[in-house]
Design an enzyme around this catalytic site. Sequence first.
Site, mmCIF file in Angstrom:
data_model
loop_
_atom_site.group_PDB
_atom_site.id
_atom_site.type_symbol
_atom_site.label_atom_id
_atom_site.label_comp_id
_atom_site.label_asym_id
_atom_site.label_seq_id
_atom_site.Cartn_x
_atom_site.Cartn_y
_atom_site.Cartn_z
ATOM 1 N N CYS A 15 -37.580 11.016 -53.153
ATOM 2 C CA CYS A 15 -36.898 10.112 -52.217
ATOM 3 C C CYS A 15 -37.914 9.540 -51.241
ATOM 4 O O CYS A 15 -39.096 9.888 -51.256
ATOM 5 C CB CYS A 15 -35.796 10.854 -51.462
ATOM 6 S SG CYS A 15 -36.405 12.201 -50.432
ATOM 7 N N CYS A 18 -39.918 11.917 -49.177
ATOM 8 C CA CYS A 18 -41.065 12.501 -49.880
ATOM 9 C C CYS A 18 -42.293 11.613 -49.700
ATOM 10 O O CYS A 18 -43.402 12.106 -49.451
ATOM 11 C CB CYS A 18 -40.759 12.660 -51.367
ATOM 12 S SG CYS A 18 -39.442 13.829 -51.736
ATOM 13 N N ASP A 414 -35.794 -20.598 -58.331
ATOM 14 C CA ASP A 414 -36.670 -21.337 -59.232
ATOM 15 C C ASP A 414 -35.853 -22.508 -59.783
ATOM 16 O O ASP A 414 -34.616 -22.462 -59.745
ATOM 17 C CB ASP A 414 -37.133 -20.410 -60.360
ATOM 18 C CG ASP A 414 -37.920 -21.149 -61.425
ATOM 19 O OD1 ASP A 414 -38.819 -21.906 -61.065
ATOM 20 O OD2 ASP A 414 -37.601 -20.968 -62.614
ATOM 21 N N ASP A 623 -36.075 -16.913 -63.609
ATOM 22 C CA ASP A 623 -35.850 -16.518 -65.004
ATOM 23 C C ASP A 623 -37.131 -16.392 -65.806
ATOM 24 O O ASP A 623 -37.102 -15.968 -66.958
ATOM 25 C CB ASP A 623 -34.941 -17.542 -65.690
ATOM 26 C CG ASP A 623 -35.667 -18.836 -66.013
ATOM 27 O OD1 ASP A 623 -36.472 -19.288 -65.167
ATOM 28 O OD2 ASP A 623 -35.447 -19.396 -67.099
ATOM 29 N N ASP A 627 -42.051 -16.216 -62.204
ATOM 30 C CA ASP A 627 -41.251 -15.823 -61.039
ATOM 31 C C ASP A 627 -41.421 -14.344 -60.676
ATOM 32 O O ASP A 627 -40.936 -13.914 -59.628
ATOM 33 C CB ASP A 627 -39.765 -16.087 -61.302
ATOM 34 C CG ASP A 627 -39.486 -17.545 -61.599
ATOM 35 O OD1 ASP A 627 -40.053 -18.401 -60.906
ATOM 36 O OD2 ASP A 627 -38.713 -17.823 -62.535
#
Length: 733
Positions: A15, A18, A414, A623, A627
Site C-alpha cells: 500500500c 509501505c 486527443d 486512443d 497518447d
Amino acid sequence: MKTVEYHFFVEEMSCASCVSRVEKALRKIDGVIDVSVNLATEKATVEANGNVKLDTLMAAVDKAGYHAVKITEPEIHAKDINKQASLWPIIISVILAIPFVLPMLLEPFGIHWMMPAWLQLVIASVVQFGLGAKFYRSGFNAAKALSGNMDLLVAIGTSAAYGLSLYQLIIGNNDHLYFESSVVIITLILIGKWLESRAKHQTTQAIEALSALRPEVALVRQGDQEVSLPISQVKVDDVVVIKPGERIPVDGVVIDGASSCDESMLTGESFPVSKTLNSIVTGGTINGEGLLMVKTTAVQADSTLSKIIAMVESAQAKKAPIQRIVDWISAIFVPVILLIALITLLAWGGISHDWQQALLHAVAVLVIACPCALGLATPTAIMVGTGVAARHGILIKDAEALETLHNINTVAFDKTGTLTIGKPELVELDVMGTETADQILALAASMQAGSEHPLAKAILAKAKSYNYAQNITSVAGSGVMATIDNHEYYLGSLRWMKSLNAYFVDMQDKINELTKKGYTISFLAKQQSENGVVILALFGFADVIKPEAKNAINALHQLNVNTVMLTGDNQQAANYVAQQLHLDKVIAEVLPQDKANYIYQLQKESQNIKSSNSNHKVAMVGDGINDAPALAAADIGIAMGTGTDVAMHAASITLMRGNLFLIADAIDISRRTYNKIKQNLFWAFFYNLIGIPLAAFGFLNPMIAGAAMALSSVSVVTNALLLKRWQARSEAK
C-alpha cells in the site's frame, strides 16, 4: 561531489504507507539527496552522493521489513510482475467461510444450525494464522515503524474476535463464539488484496506494450552485404535497410528511397507521411510501400520510443501516492483503540478487582472496534460502482481512479480516433470535366484496386464500379498512375500535379476552403495530347467527427468540466474540429514528448479555476500510442476501447464501446460512488463512536458488541448496493 542515481526493486510492498516507510528508511541514510519509490513498478530510484553504496541502500530497505532486489538488466524499465497473486488462497478462504455464513442465511427461515465448536476452532485457526499470516507480518512492520495501516487493524480486530472466542470455548461458553467475524473479515480483505494486485499489474503493461514496439533486429548494410543484427549492436551512422511493411527499428534520416510511413504512434495522425531524401524517420513507426535506406541517428535509450517509455514511467512515478482514507485513519485509530482497551482493562480491574470481567470489557472494546465495517466501507462501494460501470461499458481498472475521477474539472482529448472516427473518408468530390461523379469514382477506384493505402480505401468504399486498368505504377510519396482505355491517368497530390504541369481550372478558392478545414486533397488528372495533363476532379478527404462527440462535450459542460483538445495534428484541422464541437481550448501540433508537459500545465491551470471543489484534477482521453505519456501523466487516463493496447494499459479507465458520452457517465458514477464511500465511513464510525464508549463503561458485553459490529457491516454493504440503481446519463437521453 558527483551524484549517482541508483535503481533497484522493492518487493513485499502492499500500500501507499509501505512506499512512505521505504522512502523514510532510505532518506535517513547520510548522503541521500532524493528518493522516489514507485508502487506500480515496484522500483526505487535514489539520488545520492558518491559515498553512498547500493548495498547500503538495499540493506536499509531490508531492515525496514521489505526485500530489495538488484536490477540485472540495464534496459529493464519495469519489474516483471506478470505473475499475479494466486487465486487459491482466495478460493480456500471462501470455501472455509461458507459454513460460518450459512447459519446467518438460514436463520430467517427458522433453521437453526451451527458447526460444532471444535470444528469452528480448527477452521478459524487455519484462516487466522495460515491465510491471514500476511496481515500479521505487514502489521508488525507497521508497528515497528511506529505507524499504522489497514493490515495492522485487520490483525488486531480479527485477533480480538478469535481470542475472545477461544476464551469462551475454554470456559465452556459455546453459545457466544465470534470465529465467524475473523474468518469473514480475512476472506473479504484477501479478495480486496487480490483485486489490488490485478490493478497494479495493469499499470506495468503500458511499459511492456511500448517496449514490444521496438524491433529486436535490424537489417544493416555493411559494404555490399546486408547483415541482420540485434538492435543492441546497431550503432549511430549505421545504414539500416527497411523493407515495405516493416517496423522501423531506429531513429534516422533517409539517404535513399521513397515511401510513406504510418506515424500515428507519434502524431495520432491517420494519414501516412511521405518520406523522401533527408526525411526523418522514427523507430517504432511502420514503413509503407517503398524501400528505404536510413542512416541511424539514435539507438536504444536515445531513441524517441525509449524516451516515450521513460516518460510513461516517469509520469507514473510523479503521481503522489494517494494515502487511502482508511489507512490514514488507521494510523490514528489503532493506537487510540489499544489505549482505550488498556485503560478499560486497568480501570475495571483496579476498581472492581474482577479481572476476568475487566478483560471481557476490554475485549468488547476491541470487538466493537473490529475493522469489518471500516474495511468494507471503501471496497464495497468501489466494487459495486465498478461493477455497475462495467455493465454500461466503462471499464475501471484502478479503484483509485474511481475515487479520484469525481474531482475532474478538465478533460483533455486527443483528436484522431478519439473525437474523430480515426480513418479518412471521402467527403468532397468536385468534378471539373464532363464526366459524372460515378464515372470519376470508377476511374479512381480502378487505379487503386488492391491498394492498402487509407485514401485508396476511402475511394474504394464510395465507388459503385471499377474500370479495367493497366500498367498501374505507384509513385512513392506522390500518388499512382495507370492506363485506362489507352489513356494515361494520374491520381495524387497537388505537388505532384504541379510537377506534371497539369492544367487547373480556377479552383484555388475551393482548395483554400478545404485546406482551412484540415482536409487532405488529391486530384485525378488525364493526359490529353492537345492540352497536356488536365485535372478532371478534386477529392477531399477528412477524418469525420464522431456522431456522439458534440453531445458528449455538452454533457461535460453540464457537469462544469472544461474541455481541451491536445493533438499532434495541424492547427487548421484542430481548429475546425474544435469549432464544430465548441471545445474550450485547442493545443495543436504537439509531439509525444510535449504532451505530458502540457498535461502538467493544464493541472496547474485547473487549480486556478474557481469552484466549490478545492481538489481539481485533469483527465486525458486518447486512443493511440502517442497518447501514452499524457495518459500516464494525467490524474486520470481514459482510453478508447477501439484504440491501441498501449493506450488502454496506460489508462486507468477504458471506454469499451468507444462512445465519448461514457466520459460524462464515468464522472457521474465516480461522484456517486465517492458519496457512498463517505456515507459508509460515517456509518462505520457512527457505530464505533457510540459503541466504544458503551463497551468501555461496561454497558455492552462482547455478544452485543459483536451484534453491533455485524449491524454496521450490514449498513455499509446495503448502502453500497444502492449504487446498482444508477442509470447512465447516455441511456437516459
